[in-house]
Scaffold this motif. Structure first.
Motif, PDB file in Angstrom:
ATOM      1  N   TYR A  57       0.786  -1.250   0.000  1.00  0.00           N
ATOM      2  CA  TYR A  57       0.000   0.000   0.000  1.00  0.00           C
ATOM      3  C   TYR A  57       0.815   1.296   0.000  1.00  0.00           C
ATOM      4  CZ  TYR A  57      -3.810  -3.135   1.438  1.00  0.00           C
ATOM      5  OH  TYR A  57      -4.706  -4.148   1.529  1.00  0.00           O
ATOM      6  N   LYS A 204     -16.832  -7.731  -1.981  1.00  0.00           N
ATOM      7  CA  LYS A 204     -15.948  -6.572  -1.903  1.00  0.00           C
ATOM      8  C   LYS A 204     -14.902  -6.822  -0.826  1.00  0.00           C
ATOM      9  CE  LYS A 204     -17.291  -2.399  -0.694  1.00  0.00           C
ATOM     10  NZ  LYS A 204     -17.984  -1.118  -0.679  1.00  0.00           N
ATOM     11  N   PRO A 207     -11.210  -3.708   4.485  1.00  0.00           N
ATOM     12  CA  PRO A 207      -9.846  -3.325   4.903  1.00  0.00           C
ATOM     13  C   PRO A 207      -9.170  -4.418   5.731  1.00  0.00           C
ATOM     14  CG  PRO A 207     -11.420  -1.578   5.395  1.00  0.00           C
ATOM     15  CD  PRO A 207     -12.218  -2.785   5.017  1.00  0.00           C
ATOM     16  N   VAL A 208      -9.927  -5.418   6.166  1.00  0.00           N
ATOM     17  CA  VAL A 208      -9.337  -6.497   6.964  1.00  0.00           C
ATOM     18  C   VAL A 208      -8.708  -7.498   5.998  1.00  0.00           C
ATOM     19  CG1 VAL A 208      -9.740  -8.199   8.768  1.00  0.00           C
ATOM     20  CG2 VAL A 208     -11.121  -6.130   8.685  1.00  0.00           C
ATOM     21  N   ALA A 209      -7.542  -7.138   5.532  1.00  0.00           N
ATOM     22  CA  ALA A 209      -6.846  -7.958   4.541  1.00  0.00           C
ATOM     23  C   ALA A 209      -5.368  -7.815   4.791  1.00  0.00           C
ATOM     24  CB  ALA A 209      -7.186  -7.479   3.131  1.00  0.00           C
ATOM     25  N   ASP A 210      -4.714  -8.924   5.108  1.00  0.00           N
ATOM     26  CA  ASP A 210      -3.273  -8.881   5.323  1.00  0.00           C
ATOM     27  C   ASP A 210      -2.675 -10.201   4.868  1.00  0.00           C
ATOM     28  OD1 ASP A 210      -3.866 -10.719   7.302  1.00  0.00           O
ATOM     29  OD2 ASP A 210      -3.583  -9.329   8.962  1.00  0.00           O
ATOM     30  N   PRO A 289      -8.290  -2.884  -0.597  1.00  0.00           N
ATOM     31  CA  PRO A 289      -9.649  -2.793  -0.069  1.00  0.00           C
ATOM     32  C   PRO A 289     -10.586  -2.165  -1.095  1.00  0.00           C
ATOM     33  CG  PRO A 289      -8.092  -2.115   1.596  1.00  0.00           C
ATOM     34  CD  PRO A 289      -7.300  -2.334   0.340  1.00  0.00           C
ATOM     35  N   GLY A 290     -11.802  -2.697  -1.192  1.00  0.00           N
ATOM     36  CA  GLY A 290     -12.776  -2.173  -2.141  1.00  0.00           C
ATOM     37  C   GLY A 290     -12.780  -2.932  -3.463  1.00  0.00           C
TER      38      GLY A 290
ATOM     39  N   PRO B  11      -4.748   3.104   0.923  1.00  0.00           N
ATOM     40  CA  PRO B  11      -6.154   2.795   0.692  1.00  0.00           C
ATOM     41  C   PRO B  11      -6.787   2.239   1.963  1.00  0.00           C
ATOM     42  CG  PRO B  11      -4.798   1.009  -0.143  1.00  0.00           C
ATOM     43  CD  PRO B  11      -3.860   2.021   0.471  1.00  0.00           C
ATOM     44  N   VAL B  43      -6.782   0.113   7.676  1.00  0.00           N
ATOM     45  CA  VAL B  43      -6.416  -0.949   6.749  1.00  0.00           C
ATOM     46  C   VAL B  43      -5.565  -1.960   7.500  1.00  0.00           C
ATOM     47  CG1 VAL B  43      -4.236  -0.028   5.808  1.00  0.00           C
ATOM     48  CG2 VAL B  43      -5.751  -1.353   4.333  1.00  0.00           C
ATOM     49  N   MET B  44      -5.631  -3.222   7.103  1.00  0.00           N
ATOM     50  CA  MET B  44      -4.862  -4.297   7.726  1.00  0.00           C
ATOM     51  C   MET B  44      -5.019  -4.295   9.245  1.00  0.00           C
ATOM     52  SD  MET B  44      -1.498  -4.974   5.462  1.00  0.00           S
ATOM     53  CE  MET B  44      -0.536  -3.632   6.084  1.00  0.00           C
ATOM     54  N   GLU B  68     -14.789   4.637   1.580  1.00  0.00           N
ATOM     55  CA  GLU B  68     -13.533   4.041   1.136  1.00  0.00           C
ATOM     56  C   GLU B  68     -12.690   5.074   0.404  1.00  0.00           C
ATOM     57  OE1 GLU B  68     -14.497   0.769  -1.324  1.00  0.00           O
ATOM     58  OE2 GLU B  68     -15.444  -0.298   0.345  1.00  0.00           O
TER      59      GLU B  68
END
Lengths: 322, 86
Positions: A57, A204, A207-210, A289-290, B11, B43-44, B68
């Motif tokens: 990011y 979709k 934001p909870v993505a790692d 995210p999104g 983001p 984020v994360m 967003e």
């Protein structure tokens, strides 16, 4: 040596991965986008699985204490040397005392910075990859922080600057993606409607993505009624604990599917309704995210064909940069 | 007077409050310092502060609470008090 002036959001040392220890609970880790990892390494003349920096990011600011040849592949985040723009998917030189920084992310999610010689952190269980959850590997088992110093390996006859990945072999990243999956092993927990909902919904990415998992929102999946078997929890999404494959899609509470990625936990008690094809884990890796995501079902033949296609693409990359 | 664009470097989801029960960090018409937080981006599994980046008056918010945002997206505009404050 590279000195970290600003670390970025979560910049980690990653390589091809730490295969062979998932049965002990240690996941493969390594670059989430394995294709971009290979492209970056081949550009600078490294072995394709050498250790690089995975940048998510937001880019770091790095000061080079010695001249180096580097390359950035993956998510679009324009590299800059002392403020001057350099191309993506192309090797370039960084001089002694110069600073490498990055522009804003404009496509994808993860960029890979390869340095000729590779990032020289100690190997742990055969890999230099960072597994932050286990405080293992990489630079002290964690993402980079300001002031860290990274040694660059020698002994590689690094390729020169100006090597380029041909346009058709570069990653292309969209906010609308299709991710191919094979259904199972626990899709029998879904009703016919639940299964249709899973495949028909445009999910979709939240934001909870790692590196551990990517959570999506969009719908609730209908399950089949049952008496919980001995050892399974009461929720309809619970199963008797089972191993979690990398790429498996679990759906806790029948809402918000989670795609497990290369830092995943190795097992647990949520139904996995489908598994992402290994080659499409790169697509998930480049989702910010999104990102609107459709899960597209393929059968075993389709999955094997996709794998063969992915292999051919990597071979072309090797041919182009060999 | 110069218009300074406040940009989210990452983001995620933009929040104008530190938590749901609290007041807004700032609002249009209010003055801010360069290091004052105008919002958070989630984020994360963590929250990152977005500083104003320049001292002046907030004249516009371009992103709603909990909307967003993309990396590089302008979330607010600050009108700076004079030259050289950016």
């Amino acid at each position: 040596m590279i000195t970290v002036r600003k670390p970025g959001l979560s910049t980690t040392v990653q390589d091809g991965g730490r295969a062979g220890f998932y049965d002990l609970g240690i996941p493969p880790s390594g670059a989430l986008d394995q294709y971009a990892l290979q492209a970056a390494n081949l550009l600078v003349g490294n072995p394709h699985g050498a250790a690089v920096l995975e940048i998510v990011y937001m880019g770091p600011e790095l000061v080079f204490t010695a001249p180096a040849v580097v390359a950035v592949a993956g998510a679009t985040m324009v590299p800059k040397v002392d403020g001057e723009e350099r191309p993506m998917w192309e090797s370039f030189a960084v001089g002694e005392g110069e600073t490498l920084s990055f522009g804003y992310l404009t496509a994808g999610a993860r960029a890979y910075l390869a340095v000729a010689g590779g990032v020289d952190v100690p190997e742990v269980l055969g890999s230099r990859s960072t597994y932050a959850l286990g405080a293992l590997g990489g630079h002290n088992g964690r993402p980079l922080t300001a002031g860290d110093e990274l040694r660059i390996g020698d002994g590689v006859n690094g390729a020169g600057a100006g090597r380029v990945v041909p346009a058709e072999l570069r990653g292309a990243y969209s906010k609308d993606v299709e991710v191919r999956v094979m259904m199972g092993l626990y899709d029998h927990r879904l009703s016919t409607d639940g299964r249709a909902t899973f495949l028909d919904t445009t999910w979709k990415l939240t934001p909870v993505a790692d590196r551990i998992g990517f959570r999506y929102s969009g719908a609730e999946l209908e399950t089949v009624e049952r008496e919980p078997p001995f050892g399974a929890g009461q929720d309809p999404s619970n199963i008797v604990d089972a191993p979690y494959p990398i790429g498996s899609i679990q759906v806790p509470g029948s809402v918000e599917p989670i795609v497990l990625h290369r830092d995943a936990v190795s097992g647990g008690g949520y139904m996995m309704v489908a598994t992402v094809l290994s080659v499409d884990l790169d697509v998930v890796a480049q989702s910010a995210p999104g990102t609107r995501t459709r899960f597209v079902e393929v059968d075993l033949d389709g999955a094997l064909a996709a794998r063969a296609d992915g292999k051919r693409r990597v071979e072309k990359l090797h041919d182009a940069l060999g | 007077m110069t218009r300074h664009e406040v940009v989210s470097p990452i983001p995620g989801v933009f929040y104008r409050k530190p938590d749901p029960e609290s007041e807004l960090f700032t609002d249009t018409g209010r003055s801010v310092g360069a290091d004052d937080t105008v919002g958070l981006v989630e984020v994360m599994k963590s929250f990152h502060e977005v500083p104003a980046g320049a001292a002046g008056t907030v004249v516009e918010f371009l992103v709603e609470n909990e909307a967003e945002v993309d990396a590089g997206q302008v979330v607010a505009v600050v009108e700076t008090d004079g030259a050289g404050t950016e």
